[in-house]
Design a protein around this motif. Structure first.
Motif, short mmCIF file in Angstrom:
data_model
loop_
_atom_site.label_atom_id
_atom_site.label_comp_id
_atom_site.label_asym_id
_atom_site.label_seq_id
_atom_site.Cartn_x
_atom_site.Cartn_y
_atom_site.Cartn_z
N ARG A 194 0.82 -1.22 0.00
CA ARG A 194 0.00 0.00 0.00
C ARG A 194 0.85 1.25 0.00
NH1 ARG A 194 -4.90 -1.95 3.57
NH2 ARG A 194 -5.17 -3.90 2.46
N ARG A 195 2.14 1.05 -0.01
CA ARG A 195 3.01 2.24 -0.03
C ARG A 195 3.13 2.75 -1.45
NH1 ARG A 195 6.06 5.00 3.11
NH2 ARG A 195 5.53 3.69 4.89
N LEU A 196 3.09 4.07 -1.60
CA LEU A 196 3.16 4.67 -2.92
C LEU A 196 4.55 5.24 -3.16
CD1 LEU A 196 -0.24 6.58 -2.84
CD2 LEU A 196 0.26 4.41 -3.96
N ARG A 197 4.98 5.17 -4.41
CA ARG A 197 6.24 5.81 -4.77
C ARG A 197 6.03 6.51 -6.10
NH1 ARG A 197 8.16 3.26 -8.88
NH2 ARG A 197 7.67 1.06 -9.22
N PRO A 198 6.86 7.51 -6.41
CA PRO A 198 6.69 8.20 -7.68
C PRO A 198 6.82 7.22 -8.83
CG PRO A 198 8.25 9.37 -6.28
CD PRO A 198 7.96 8.07 -5.61
N LEU A 207 1.83 -0.31 15.94
CA LEU A 207 2.98 -0.09 15.07
C LEU A 207 3.25 -1.29 14.17
CD1 LEU A 207 5.40 1.65 14.22
CD2 LEU A 207 6.69 0.65 16.08
N ASP A 208 2.89 -2.48 14.62
CA ASP A 208 3.13 -3.68 13.81
C ASP A 208 2.39 -3.64 12.48
OD1 ASP A 208 0.94 -3.75 15.57
OD2 ASP A 208 0.72 -5.90 15.34
N ARG A 209 1.37 -2.79 12.39
CA ARG A 209 0.64 -2.72 11.12
C ARG A 209 1.35 -1.86 10.09
NH1 ARG A 209 -5.69 -2.30 11.46
NH2 ARG A 209 -6.10 -3.56 13.30
N ALA A 210 2.21 -0.96 10.55
CA ALA A 210 2.95 -0.12 9.60
C ALA A 210 4.04 -0.97 8.95
CB ALA A 210 3.56 1.06 10.34
N ASP A 211 4.63 -0.46 7.87
CA ASP A 211 5.68 -1.23 7.23
C ASP A 211 7.06 -0.77 7.72
OD1 ASP A 211 5.66 1.19 6.01
OD2 ASP A 211 4.77 0.46 4.16
N GLU A 212 8.10 -1.45 7.23
CA GLU A 212 9.44 -1.16 7.72
C GLU A 212 9.90 0.25 7.37
OE1 GLU A 212 9.92 -4.42 5.87
OE2 GLU A 212 9.90 -5.72 7.63
N GLU A 213 9.42 0.77 6.26
CA GLU A 213 9.82 2.12 5.88
C GLU A 213 9.42 3.11 6.96
OE1 GLU A 213 8.37 -0.03 3.86
OE2 GLU A 213 9.07 0.14 1.80
N PHE A 214 8.22 2.92 7.48
CA PHE A 214 7.77 3.85 8.52
C PHE A 214 8.54 3.62 9.82
CE2 PHE A 214 5.04 4.98 12.12
CZ PHE A 214 4.91 6.33 11.87
N GLU A 215 8.81 2.37 10.12
CA GLU A 215 9.56 2.05 11.33
C GLU A 215 10.93 2.74 11.31
OE1 GLU A 215 9.06 -2.21 12.13
OE2 GLU A 215 10.97 -2.02 13.16
N LEU A 264 1.61 3.82 5.52
CA LEU A 264 1.57 5.11 6.22
C LEU A 264 2.80 5.92 5.81
CD1 LEU A 264 0.35 6.85 8.50
CD2 LEU A 264 1.76 5.59 10.10
N ASP A 265 2.60 7.10 5.27
CA ASP A 265 3.75 7.86 4.77
C ASP A 265 3.80 9.26 5.38
OD1 ASP A 265 1.68 9.07 3.55
OD2 ASP A 265 2.22 8.50 1.51
N ASP A 304 14.42 -4.84 16.76
CA ASP A 304 14.98 -4.66 18.09
C ASP A 304 15.55 -3.26 18.31
OD1 ASP A 304 14.27 -7.09 18.99
OD2 ASP A 304 16.23 -8.02 18.83
N ALA A 305 16.14 -2.69 17.26
CA ALA A 305 16.78 -1.38 17.41
C ALA A 305 15.78 -0.37 17.94
CB ALA A 305 17.34 -0.92 16.07
N LEU A 306 14.56 -0.45 17.46
CA LEU A 306 13.54 0.49 17.90
C LEU A 306 13.10 0.17 19.33
CD1 LEU A 306 11.04 2.19 15.76
CD2 LEU A 306 10.16 1.26 17.86
#
Lengths: 405, 305
Positions: free
Chosen positions: A171-175, B138-146, B72-73, B186-188
């Protein structure tokens, strides 16, 4: 802070680390800072403070409790952990010492207790005439016929296999130029060059990521012949992909994901050997799947996971339970693949009760008996269909007859 | 306002109708004192989210909640520009004859056109008190958000290219929750004080229900809690949490029940169990057995079980 308390804390941290609980200096600092706020002599508060600063995983809490209890009873004593302090802990707790486990597990120990015999395990046929096989022959050769040298060669070949599991749309968007979501932020910013005129619309598109892979591998007696090669396979798999969860089962389910994280194969297998308690015993697939569905499914099957069960389907447990759990498992994952080493044998028919019960819920039924079959599997994983196949409704609860698709 | 001891935290929580054990109170106390985020894990429905709400009440400050989901961005977690107003503004400037690109840019990329999302809001203390920031599930977000969060938690500043860097003078009080549908790195977790919230004991759960639904008769409350506690010993796909106990109590009150009986249990089991397999398993005979045990236990004086 009194000097000797600091000493004790440092040794306490070291003791925890020795028991396999990773603790960073930052966490120790947190504890030291926390102690400024805890009344001296309030043992309960000290316990809770240490627990919430040093531990960050649920599965480490129990071992923390044991060590805390033992260590602070007399912190001056120090030294080695008493044997047995950790060994009665249920479940796969990571530990690096004092386990009188049958250790050599590149080859799982066979039924009899290991007496430290250096003999080759029964898995391997002695090297006879063949000291070297051309790769093509090796690819087609069944795992259980491998010689020691061939295993080493196969190991290298396996590490080179590319595992690209089919991707899913996140569900993440990118350009992206062909996207379907308008990228307002970039469009507006770009429009500034043209005095606010939207000369070009910019778009965003969905990002793709590989699906997580979950492997459940049978290590019961009837699978013993394949166990060694399969463990090599699982290790290679864990190191080519980031999201691989690995479990083994016989009479009970054990998660070995963390053990396999060791880069070094032998080290990883040693860890597996310490963790797994039911090598080469009976099989209760239904019960093990039940435990998986209850305790792990929610945690590892999110995000469109692909599940692979590796088993010959010899089951001594409750067949109806197996059927129910297979149905549930299939419904909670994206694709359910069953790898059966016997499928490579010409004329094999999946007639065992367990296999019959499981078949209706399997999306792909594939062999896993030689390197060629692994290549085939890799190719298959790469091009899984974009939509998941039909799921059987719970009403069809009958052990069906007939052939797999 | 800031509690001075663990016992004070316990008392304050109790006043705000949250019954905590000493472990949780210690973790909260230390999180406040050390300025560290509190990381709460536990089965669904054990009151993780509630901790943040109560903390905000207790500190008399604002609660800012960020519900996590996959994808989530920055646009929805940190800030977004108000594009519609920006476009209008450009047109208006044009109409007034403004042609200078730099000046237009300065105008429309100013704080007035900025929409602040939870993480940016959390950097600003209102009336001198830092808010409570709840990062839920938070487990629902992806690694990018983490990864983004990890950075934010260490230096409490956010850079907006058009405006500059926003820094928190007083970092917010952070509560992060996770249901473990995915392992958080773990880092978080190591940056936080970690606490696992377990299902409460019988006596504690009775206290919780009494604090939350004081109008429920004591006898019924004890029976309900005893039944749920028995239910948690079974091999089910999803065990009922405290949230379910509270829902069930409310449901039974609405049905004018003064006592548990087999018929009403079978009818309302769906409030407690969320999987059809579980309901089928428990309904009928097993529910009967549990009821018998529960009634016995409910009658026992405290501490004798």
């Amino acid at each position: 802070m009194a000097g000797h308390l600091l000493d004790h804390l440092v040794r306490f941290g070291r003791t925890l680390r020795a028991a396999g609980v990773p603790i960073t200096p930052g966490q120790m600092m947190n504890l030291v800072r926390a102690l400024e706020w805890i009344p001296l002599g309030d043992r309960e508060a000290f316990y809770h403070a240490a627990r919430c600063t040093l531990i960050c995983r649920h599965e480490d809490l129990e071992i923390f409790d044991r060590i805390f209890e033992w260590f602070w009873r007399n912190p001056l004593m120090g030294g080695q952990l008493p044997p047995g302090l950790l060994s009665t802990a249920p479940g796969p707790i990571r530990r690096r010492e004092n386990r009188p486990r049958p250790a050599e597990v590149g080859h799982p120990p066979s039924g009899e207790p290991p007496t430290g015999n250096p003999e080759a395990p029964p898995v391997i046929l002695a090297d006879r005439a063949m000291t070297y096989s051309p790769i093509e022959l090796l690819r087609r050769k069944q795992f259980e016929r491998f010689s020691e040298e061939e295993i080493q060669l196969a190991r290298r070949l396996m590490a080179r296999l590319r595992w690209r599991i089919s991707e899913r749309e996140t569900r993440r968007l990118r350009p992206g130029p062909k996207g379907e979501h308008l990228d307002l932020r970039r469009t507006v910013r770009r429009s500034m060059r043209h005095y606010g005129e939207w000369v070009r619309l910019l778009w965003r598109t969905r990002k793709h990521k590989p699906r997580p892979l979950v492997v459940l591998c049978d290590i019961s007696g009837s699978m013993e012949r394949y166990a060694r090669m399969l463990l090599h396979f699982l290790h290679a798999l864990s190191h080519t992909r980031r999201h691989v969860e690995t479990f083994v089962f016989g009479t009970r389910l054990t998660r070995i994901t963390r053990c396999l994280r060791h880069r070094d194969l032998d080290e990883a297998l040693r860890e597996v050997g310490k963790t797994v308690m039911d090598w080469s015993g009976g099989t209760r697939i239904g019960e093990c799947l039940h435990v998986f569905n209850r305790d792990w499914a929610r945690r590892v099957l999110g995000r469109g996971a692909v599940v692979m069960i590796i088993s010959d389907g010899w089951d001594r447990g409750d067949v109806e339970l197996l059927q129910r759990e297979m149905e549930r498992l299939q419904k909670s994952c994206y694709r359910l693949i069953w790898l059966n080493p016997l499928l490579g044998i010409p004329g094999y028919q999946p007639l065992t009760r367990g296999m019959q019960a499981a078949l209706p819920y399997i999306d792909d039924f594939l062999p896993v008996h030689n390197l060629a079959s692994l290549e085939q599997l890799a190719a298959h994983l790469e091009q899984l269909p974009a939509r998941r196949s039909a799921r059987r409704s719970g009403l069809a609860r009958r052990i069906p007859q007939g052939e797999p698709e | 306002m800031f509690p001075r001891s663990i016992d004070e935290v316990m008392e304050a929580l109790k006043v705000h109708r949250y019954i905590a054990d000493r472990g949780l109170a210690t973790a909260i106390f230390l999180a406040l004192r050390l300025g560290r985020p509190l990381f709460l894990e536990g089965e669904p429905g054990v009151g993780k989210t509630e901790v943040a709400k109560v903390l905000a009440d207790l500190l008399r400050t604002e609660l800012i909640r960020l519900q996590c989901y996959e994808g989530l961005d920055v646009h929805s977690a940190v800030y977004e520009w108000d594009y519609a107003r920006q476009i209008l503004q450009i047109r208006m400037l044009e109409a007034s004859g403004e042609r200078d690109e730099v000046r237009i840019r300065q105008q429309i990329f100013s704080p007035a056109f900025l929409i602040k999302r939870p993480l940016l809001q959390a950097l600003e203390a209102k009336n001198g008190r830092p808010p409570v920031l709840l990062i839920d599930e938070l487990d629902r977000a992806d690694e990018e958000f983490e990864a983004f969060l990890l950075e934010l938690l260490s230096d409490w500043q956010i850079t907006i290219p058009e405006i500059g860097t926003v820094r928190a003078e007083q970092p917010p009080v952070v509560v992060i929750t996770s249901n473990r549908t995915r392992e958080i790195h773990d880092a978080l977790k190591r940056r936080c004080l970690y606490f696992w919230i377990d299902y409460p004991s019988f006596e504690k759960e009775v206290q919780i229900v009494r604090a939350r639904i004081p109008e429920a008769p004591e006898r019924l409350t004890r029976q309900i809690v005893a039944f749920v506690q028995e239910l948690r010993r079974l091999d089910l796909y999803k065990l009922p949490g405290v949230a379910e106990t509270l829902d069930w109590t409310a449901a039974l009150l609405a049905l004018d029940q003064t006592e548990l009986d087999p018929a009403v249990i079978d009818e309302t089991l769906g409030v407690l169990l969320k999987y059809q397999d579980d309901v089928l398993k428990v309904r009928g005979e097993i529910a009967q057995d549990l009821l018998t045990k529960a009634l016995l236990r409910a009658e026992m004086p405290s501490g004798n079980y």
